[in-house]
Design an enzyme around this catalytic site. Structure first.
Site: not given
Length: 480
Positions: A329, A426
């Site tokens: 991310c 994630h």
């Protein structure tokens, strides 16, 4: 209402873990139970089944209840973006970014959605277990409070106050809280609980009786320290250990000032062949096999922080030595050529040069992507489950070698030599087969660890630990 509230005599006294354990204990007794936290402050968030986001602790508590996380379980989430300001998420959606002093003016208007979410949970369950935030002893924050006694009074929910004996001064923690509370707030407290005791519990008998005498509150027991707590996802960055594991495969993780979703690392930390060094300010990235750049709530600010620590030089040297790098991310965004925030979504508008190890560039956009997903890891063809929670859009030549495919869409990028990788996913390492193959490809010995089963077994063990040592039946009876 069929509810009980756990408040703390201070921050980090173990409220989140206790609520998770009570949730699992209630579920094992056949109750339909749900967790609830009116207001949370954390950059460790989870994506919910209804497409919003809540604090990671409430997602774990939902798991303890045998439920999918839902935005009603944490209707107000504050995600710090700077020392003085936070993004405000209400019922799963970002509504504003405000300075701390301005939030005080906004806070009273948030009681309505808080009670709305709470009432929906109560209507759908036998029991709701509520977690407070910080401490009700912070009476300077009592005006407009929605997190502790303000909520307890508005919803008429009994409170149990928790003290942390491990940090010392537990008698003063609890007795002092009673002393500073408004009498009507103190009347909401049905009792107290001592947490994190190490050694012979009987040695505290006199102190326990003293608290009962001075507060006139009922004691629900003294809970010994739960040694397997590290097997459960943590929410507070203060709980990140400096080093985990003793394996020969070495992973180094720079701890950003605004680190987010660091529980991505938990499954790796439990692999016997792995050791993880969490690198803090003022420390150099040590020799290792893999550097993981984790998520960040403010990518450009953390890029500046990374450079201030000299970690950009350490990473470049690691790559020259043949090391691997994975960015997740915000960490993925940092690996590219630029991170551009033209609208000032995460801070002052502008662009920042990235580390330049991937041929990609990121532009911040106002619409946040919040989704739980199933993807296919391109190099291995293995399925992995994860979630996305980001506002950036990344493109560039290296995206032609995606890290994963989500349906027909590409995610992430891999460098031409295969040693630099980035992904928006994630939670990817919770997928056992993928984690095993990923580590094996880098030279680590996979173990066959079943991470999900480990979490479930630990929640069961936590509930059993609480049943042995404290009055769980008495606590649950307060709510009914």
């Amino acid at each position: 209402m069929p509810a009980l509230m756990i408040q703390g005599a201070g921050s980090n006294v173990g409220k989140s873990l206790l609520v998770a354990g009570l949730c699992r204990a209630a579920r094992l007794r056949g109750l339909g139970v749900a967790p609830f936290k009116p207001q949370n402050m954390s950059n460790n968030a989870a994506v919910t089944v209804d497409g919003g986001e809540i604090g990671r602790a409430q997602a774990l508590q939902a798991r303890a209840c045998g439920q999918d996380p839902h935005t009603d379980m944490n209707p107000v989430l504050l995600k710090p973006e700077s020392e003085v300001g936070s993004q405000v998420v209400v019922q799963g959606r970002r509504i504003a970014t405000v300075r701390a002093r301005d939030y005080a003016a906004l806070k009273p208007s948030l009681m309505a959605p808080v009670l709305e979410s709470f009432n929906r949970l109560c209507a759908a369950h036998d029991l709701v277990i509520v977690e407070g935030a910080g401490s009700p002893a912070e009476v300077n924050l009592r005006g407009g409070d929605i997190a502790n006694m303000g909520f307890a009074r508005a919803a008429d929910v009994p409170v149990v106050l928790v003290g942390d004996i491990d940090r010392g001064g537990v008698i003063a923690q609890i007795v002092g809280t009673k002393a500073v509370l408004d009498p009507d707030d103190a009347a909401m407290v049905a009792g107290f609980l001592i947490n994190k005791f190490r050694g012979d519990v009987s040695l505290f008998d006199d102190g326990y009786r003293l608290i009962e005498s001075l507060t006139r509150w009922r004691g629900f027991g003294t809970l010994p320290f739960f040694p397997d707590a590290f097997r459960l996802p943590a929410e507070d960055a203060l709980d990140i250990p400096a080093r985990t594991g003793n394996g020969s495969f070495r992973i180094a993780v720079p701890v950003f000032s605004r680190i987010a979703n660091f529980d991505d690392l938990d499954p790796l930390a439990q692999e016997p062949s792995v050791s993880i060094a969490m690198v803090r300010a003022g420390e150099a990235i040590p020799p290792c096999d893999l550097v993981i750049l984790p998520g960040s709530k403010s990518t450009r600010a953390d890029l500046a922080y990374l450079r201030a620590q000299g970690w950009d030089i350490d990473i470049a040297a690691h790559i020259r030595r043949g090391g691997h790098v994975l960015g997740i991310c915000g960490g993925y965004q940092m690996l590219g050529a630029t991170v551009d925030d033209p609208e000032g979504i995460e801070g002052p508008a502008g662009a920042t040069a990235g580390l330049g190890h991937l041929e990609v560039a990121t532009t911040m956009q106002g619409d946040k992507r919040l989704t739980r997903t199933v993807a296919t890891h391109v190099p291995t063809g293995l399925t992995l489950e994860g979630y996305e929670i980001h506002i950036g859009r990344t493109s560039g030549p290296d995206c032609s070698r995606p890290f994963a495919m989500i349906g027909g869409a590409a995610d992430g990028a891999i460098s031409a030599n295969g040693r630099i990788m980035g992904s928006y996913l994630h939670g990817l390492f919770a997928s056992d087969r993928f984690r095993s193959a990923f580590l094996a490809a880098l030279g680590a010995a996979p173990s066959g660890l079943n991470y999900g089963k480990g979490v479930e077994d630990t929640l069961d063990a936590l509930a059993a630990h609480m049943e042995r040592h404290i009055d769980v039946a008495g606590l649950l009876a307060l709510a009914r």
